[in-house]
Write a protein that holds these residues in place. Structure first.
Motif, PDB file in Angstrom:
ATOM      1  N   GLY A   1       0.790  -1.223   0.000  1.00 33.49           N
ATOM      2  CA  GLY A   1       0.000   0.000   0.000  1.00 33.49           C
ATOM      3  C   GLY A   1       0.822   1.272   0.000  1.00 33.49           C
ATOM      4  N   ARG A   2       1.841   1.335   0.898  1.00 31.64           N
ATOM      5  CA  ARG A   2       2.622   2.568   1.052  1.00 31.64           C
ATOM      6  C   ARG A   2       3.837   2.616   0.152  1.00 31.64           C
ATOM      7  NH1 ARG A   2       1.572   5.474   5.677  1.00 31.64           N
ATOM      8  NH2 ARG A   2       3.042   6.951   4.746  1.00 31.64           N
ATOM      9  N   ASP A   3       4.656   1.580   0.161  1.00 34.82           N
ATOM     10  CA  ASP A   3       5.913   1.609  -0.590  1.00 34.82           C
ATOM     11  C   ASP A   3       5.714   1.401  -2.084  1.00 34.82           C
ATOM     12  OD1 ASP A   3       6.961   1.959   1.871  1.00 34.82           O
ATOM     13  OD2 ASP A   3       7.903  -0.010   2.045  1.00 34.82           O
ATOM     14  N   PHE A   4       4.770   0.512  -2.455  1.00 35.73           N
ATOM     15  CA  PHE A   4       4.539   0.228  -3.863  1.00 35.73           C
ATOM     16  C   PHE A   4       3.401   1.056  -4.457  1.00 35.73           C
ATOM     17  CE2 PHE A   4       6.292  -4.325  -3.118  1.00 35.73           C
ATOM     18  CZ  PHE A   4       7.577  -3.809  -3.078  1.00 35.73           C
ATOM     19  N   GLY A   5       2.686   1.789  -3.585  1.00 33.72           N
ATOM     20  CA  GLY A   5       1.652   2.687  -4.076  1.00 33.72           C
ATOM     21  C   GLY A   5       0.362   2.037  -4.528  1.00 33.72           C
ATOM     22  N   PHE A   6       0.025   0.847  -4.014  1.00 34.39           N
ATOM     23  CA  PHE A   6      -1.207   0.172  -4.414  1.00 34.39           C
ATOM     24  C   PHE A   6      -2.424   0.618  -3.600  1.00 34.39           C
ATOM     25  CE2 PHE A   6       1.967  -2.687  -6.174  1.00 34.39           C
ATOM     26  CZ  PHE A   6       1.407  -3.071  -7.379  1.00 34.39           C
ATOM     27  N   GLY A   7      -2.188   1.391  -2.523  1.00 36.71           N
ATOM     28  CA  GLY A   7      -3.292   1.893  -1.723  1.00 36.71           C
ATOM     29  C   GLY A   7      -3.918   0.832  -0.840  1.00 36.71           C
ATOM     30  N   ASP A   8      -5.134   1.124  -0.341  1.00 35.27           N
ATOM     31  CA  ASP A   8      -5.834   0.202   0.556  1.00 35.27           C
ATOM     32  C   ASP A   8      -7.134  -0.329  -0.048  1.00 35.27           C
ATOM     33  OD1 ASP A   8      -7.275   2.516   0.592  1.00 35.27           O
ATOM     34  OD2 ASP A   8      -7.225   2.803   2.771  1.00 35.27           O
ATOM     35  N   GLN A   9      -7.254  -0.270  -1.359  1.00 36.44           N
ATOM     36  CA  GLN A   9      -8.438  -0.826  -2.015  1.00 36.44           C
ATOM     37  C   GLN A   9      -8.257  -2.330  -2.233  1.00 36.44           C
ATOM     38  OE1 GLN A   9     -11.245   0.914  -2.619  1.00 36.44           O
ATOM     39  NE2 GLN A   9     -10.186   2.589  -1.551  1.00 36.44           N
ATOM     40  N   PRO A  10      -9.316  -3.111  -2.105  1.00 38.10           N
ATOM     41  CA  PRO A  10      -9.198  -4.573  -2.307  1.00 38.10           C
ATOM     42  C   PRO A  10      -8.738  -4.908  -3.726  1.00 38.10           C
ATOM     43  CG  PRO A  10     -11.262  -4.025  -1.213  1.00 38.10           C
ATOM     44  CD  PRO A  10     -10.663  -2.721  -1.667  1.00 38.10           C
ATOM     45  N   TRP A  11      -7.975  -5.958  -3.840  1.00 36.53           N
ATOM     46  CA  TRP A  11      -7.475  -6.425  -5.133  1.00 36.53           C
ATOM     47  C   TRP A  11      -8.623  -7.020  -5.934  1.00 36.53           C
ATOM     48  CZ3 TRP A  11      -3.183  -6.181  -8.013  1.00 36.53           C
ATOM     49  CH2 TRP A  11      -2.959  -7.153  -9.011  1.00 36.53           C
ATOM     50  N   GLY A  12      -8.724  -6.602  -7.192  1.00 38.65           N
ATOM     51  CA  GLY A  12      -9.809  -7.123  -8.016  1.00 38.65           C
ATOM     52  C   GLY A  12      -9.598  -6.820  -9.489  1.00 38.65           C
ATOM     53  N   ARG A  13     -10.411  -7.441 -10.321  1.00 37.19           N
ATOM     54  CA  ARG A  13     -10.297  -7.313 -11.775  1.00 37.19           C
ATOM     55  C   ARG A  13     -11.352  -6.361 -12.294  1.00 37.19           C
ATOM     56  NH1 ARG A  13     -12.525 -10.049 -16.260  1.00 37.19           N
ATOM     57  NH2 ARG A  13     -11.089 -10.191 -18.072  1.00 37.19           N
ATOM     58  N   ASN A  14     -10.916  -5.423 -13.101  1.00 39.48           N
ATOM     59  CA  ASN A  14     -11.831  -4.486 -13.729  1.00 39.48           C
ATOM     60  C   ASN A  14     -12.521  -5.183 -14.895  1.00 39.48           C
ATOM     61  OD1 ASN A  14     -12.916  -2.381 -15.471  1.00 39.48           O
ATOM     62  ND2 ASN A  14     -11.756  -0.927 -14.202  1.00 39.48           N
ATOM     63  N   ALA A  15     -13.855  -5.271 -14.842  1.00 36.61           N
ATOM     64  CA  ALA A  15     -14.598  -6.005 -15.877  1.00 36.61           C
ATOM     65  C   ALA A  15     -14.475  -5.354 -17.238  1.00 36.61           C
ATOM     66  CB  ALA A  15     -16.066  -6.107 -15.471  1.00 36.61           C
ATOM     67  N   ALA A  16     -14.305  -4.052 -17.272  1.00 36.92           N
ATOM     68  CA  ALA A  16     -14.251  -3.347 -18.547  1.00 36.92           C
ATOM     69  C   ALA A  16     -12.904  -3.506 -19.231  1.00 36.92           C
ATOM     70  CB  ALA A  16     -14.562  -1.863 -18.339  1.00 36.92           C
ATOM     71  N   THR A  17     -11.824  -3.348 -18.473  1.00 40.53           N
ATOM     72  CA  THR A  17     -10.474  -3.391 -19.054  1.00 40.53           C
ATOM     73  C   THR A  17      -9.813  -4.747 -18.921  1.00 40.53           C
ATOM     74  OG1 THR A  17      -9.444  -2.644 -16.998  1.00 40.53           O
ATOM     75  CG2 THR A  17     -10.209  -0.938 -18.534  1.00 40.53           C
ATOM     76  N   GLY A  18     -10.272  -5.549 -17.977  1.00 36.85           N
ATOM     77  CA  GLY A  18      -9.631  -6.841 -17.744  1.00 36.85           C
ATOM     78  C   GLY A  18      -8.364  -6.752 -16.935  1.00 36.85           C
ATOM     79  N   GLN A  19      -8.014  -5.523 -16.473  1.00 35.68           N
ATOM     80  CA  GLN A  19      -6.805  -5.321 -15.691  1.00 35.68           C
ATOM     81  C   GLN A  19      -7.113  -5.466 -14.192  1.00 35.68           C
ATOM     82  OE1 GLN A  19      -3.760  -4.810 -17.065  1.00 35.68           O
ATOM     83  NE2 GLN A  19      -4.697  -5.013 -19.103  1.00 35.68           N
TER      84      GLN A  19
END
Length: 319
Positions: free
Chosen positions: A10-28
């Motif tokens: 979250g802090r060092d790599f900048g991924f934040g505190d949002q749950p990990w998941g797949r975006n249905a629109a982009t597939g990312q």
């Protein structure tokens, strides 16, 4: 371990505190991998397996106000030779109770009081600076007060933390923040240590602290001092940890000061979004805490009365 990994992502790599998941629109995929549903399910099943295997997952035992009184009386009555000389290894081995002198013990007690009354993590308390506090006398009631403004807390890393206002407590000198702050400030002045930088300083020798404003007491050093201090008053230190003051403060406010749960949550910072309601319950009740009453005495009409209330003087159990 999961908390450490979540912090790293979250802090060092900048991924934040949002749950990990797949975006249905982009597939990312986006978010914090450590906060994924799969990892959460694994942690729940891991705890179940540990319990089935006979391992009890317990937290640190809460420090009680009676234990705080024992520590205070021992530390305040500890002999002071008035010097800042070092102690030899031989003397330390022959006199283990002299692991610290009077000055260091007074600093430690201030740390105990602030951590317990403000429900702070020890890591948060160790970072308090002299610029974070303001001592004054209230205009209306003419009461001595300490205002503590923390720039950082675990759940509020960008500031915006409500200040803590602490008042004198003549009935419980072992939990009086005004007395603890004033005594450590006076000792610091006598040691010719400038009232700037960190309040809780790095230990130097047996009864001295660093004069450098940037030298704060380390987490490891505090843990060692705290456990040695418990041994001084004949208390087994093994069940206790740095969270003992945070848990003990919750129980003190609920059972001794009789604060409503809502007030405790607001004071401790749990009322921001109420997303961790179970935390306050775990702090108030745990199997590792010493029982306050024998089971056969719950409805005993002649059971021993409680300590007198500081406000009304009542000793009955319904006070």
């Amino acid at each position: 371990m999961r908390a450490a990994i979540s912090h790293k992502f979250g802090r060092d790599f900048g991924f934040g505190d949002q749950p990990w998941g797949r975006n249905a629109a982009t597939g990312q995929y986006s978010g914090n991998p450590s906060l994924s549903v799969t990892v959460s399910q694994y942690m729940v099943s891991l705890q179940r397996r540990k319990v089935r295997a006979g391992e009890d997952v317990t937290s640190a035992r809460a420090i009680t106000h009676e234990t705080m009184k024992k520590l205070y009386e021992y530390n305040v009555n500890f002999a002071s030779d008035g010097t800042r000389a070092t102690t030899s290894r031989k003397r330390k081995a022959e006199h283990p109770e002299q692991w610290a002198g009077y000055r260091v013990r007074r600093m430690l007690h201030l740390l105990y009081v602030v951590s317990m009354l403000c429900l702070l993590r020890v890591e948060e308390a160790l970072r308090i600076m002299w610029t974070d506090i303001r001592m004054f006398v209230t205009d209306k009631d003419k009461l001595h007060c300490v205002q503590l403004d923390l720039p950082f807390r675990k759940q509020a890393q960008n500031g915006g933390i409500a200040p803590f206002f602490l008042y004198a407590n003549a009935q419980e000198p072992h939990l009086c923040p005004i007395r603890a702050f004033a005594e450590w400030w006076s000792i610091s002045k006598a040691m010719k240590i400038e009232s700037a930088g960190y309040i809780f300083r790095k230990r130097v020798g047996n009864d001295d602290v660093s004069a450098r404003a940037s030298d704060s007491m380390s987490y490891e050093s505090f843990v060692e001092c705290f456990k040695n201090n418990l041994l001084d008053v004949s208390i087994d230190p093994r069940p206790y940890g740095t969270h003992s003051f945070r848990r003990g403060g919750c129980q003190y406010l609920a059972m001794v000061k009789r604060w409503p749960i809502r007030d405790i949550c607001t004071w401790g910072g749990w009322a921001e979004n109420f997303d961790s309601a179970g935390t306050i319950f775990k702090y108030l009740l745990s199997s590792v805490d010493a029982p306050l009453l024998d089971r056969q005495d719950y409805f005993n009409p002649k059971r021993a009365a409680s300590d007198p209330c500081n406000q009304c003087g009542r000793t009955c159990t319904c006070a």
